[in-house]
Design an enzyme around this catalytic site. Structure first.
Site, PDB file in Angstrom:
ATOM      1  N   ASP A  34      57.634 140.513  27.080  1.00 46.10           N
ATOM      2  CA  ASP A  34      58.852 141.189  26.505  1.00 46.10           C
ATOM      3  C   ASP A  34      57.821 143.058  26.133  1.00 46.10           C
ATOM      4  O   ASP A  34      56.991 142.621  25.807  1.00 46.10           O
ATOM      5  CB  ASP A  34      58.572 140.614  25.310  1.00 46.10           C
ATOM      6  CG  ASP A  34      57.962 140.330  24.856  1.00 46.10           C
ATOM      7  OD1 ASP A  34      57.240 138.365  24.922  1.00 46.10           O
ATOM      8  OD2 ASP A  34      57.316 140.530  23.197  1.00 46.10           O
ATOM      9  N   MET A  41      48.095 136.155  22.502  1.00 40.02           N
ATOM     10  CA  MET A  41      47.088 135.280  21.693  1.00 40.02           C
ATOM     11  C   MET A  41      46.648 134.085  21.071  1.00 40.02           C
ATOM     12  O   MET A  41      45.664 133.279  21.254  1.00 40.02           O
ATOM     13  CB  MET A  41      48.654 134.010  21.203  1.00 40.02           C
ATOM     14  CG  MET A  41      49.635 135.009  20.601  1.00 40.02           C
ATOM     15  SD  MET A  41      51.373 133.752  20.160  1.00 40.02           S
ATOM     16  CE  MET A  41      50.522 132.932  18.082  1.00 40.02           C
TER      17      MET A  41
END
Ligand code: HPA
Length: 234
Positions: free
Chosen positions: A203, A179
């Protein structure tokens, strides 16, 4: 002094590591730097300066998302003369070749963010990492014998991606979603400074799975070693 960083001139090194999490900045300072000194705690966004192998290095939390890193990176480049910045963080993998805990040396960052549109309008800027930093990080990682790849990430404004934009990025060979990197690379270009990002896969968007705390710690240590060795040698 600037608006979000309350440090006197000279308190921040030319070399800086940028984790999103301010507590991670504290952990890095206390575990990887010699003689760390806290220079900022405005909004709890800790920043420290110490040395690594005798070379001054700072570490500053940036918060999550491009608007947040944009504030800190702008002040660091514009008001504190930071010359080299490496974002150290985590990403969700969208490549079949990647496994949990793998490291990505980020050489470019796509984005779905409006920040690029606001800067460039109809033009399409390519936020790119500094080549020499990536090259150095590549040779450090290679010597360490760890699992890593060099490639691009997408810096999303969404963590909870309601549009499944990651599918489009995956089709075009992007390796992970995070991000912040696109805005960091864009600001480095604006201020003629050098930046890159190093991510660990926290993840896996395609494969799922979880990492243990101990596994995360080892991977984190690898990422820090690459970042610190790179920033003091380029
Ligand atoms: N999406 C966006 N940012 C992230 C992710 C993710 O899956 N994992 C770590 N940072």
């Amino acid at each position: 002094m600037s608006t979000h960083i309350n440090a006197p001139a000279g308190a921040i090194a030319e070399n800086i590591l940028l984790p999103g999490d301010p507590l991670r900045a504290k952990f890095i300072a206390e575990n990887f730097l010699e003689n760390p000194k806290l220079y900022n705690e405005v909004r709890g966004m800790y920043g420290y300066t110490g040395t690594y192998k005798g070379v001054p290095v700072s570490v500053q939390g940036t918060g999550m998302g491009q608007p947040s890193i944009s504030i800190y990176a702008t002040e660091l480049f514009k008001d504190y003369g930071v010359k080299k910045a490496i974002r150290v963080g985590t990403c969700g993998a969208i490549s079949e070749e990647l496994e949990l805990r793998d490291t990505i040396l980020v050489n470019s960052a796509c984005s779905d963010s409006c920040l690029l549109n606001q800067r460039f309008g109809a033009l399409h800027f390519a936020p790119t990492a500094d080549f020499n930093m990536v090259k150095t990080a590549d040779s450090v990682a290679q010597k360490m014998g760890i699992r890593y790849t060099v490639g691009s990430v997408a810096s999303s404004d969404f963590f909870y991606d309601i549009n499944s934009n990651w599918k489009k990025w995956k089709e075009y060979g992007v390796k992970g979603i995070e991000m912040e990197s696109a805005e960091l690379f864009t600001l480095a270009a604006q201020y003629n400074r050098r930046a890159m990002a190093i991510m660990t896969v926290s993840d896996h968007i395609l494969k799922g799975g979880e990492t243990t705390a101990e596994e995360r710690q080892t991977t984190f240590t690898n990422m820090m070693k690459i970042a610190l060795e790179t920033i003091i040698s380029v």
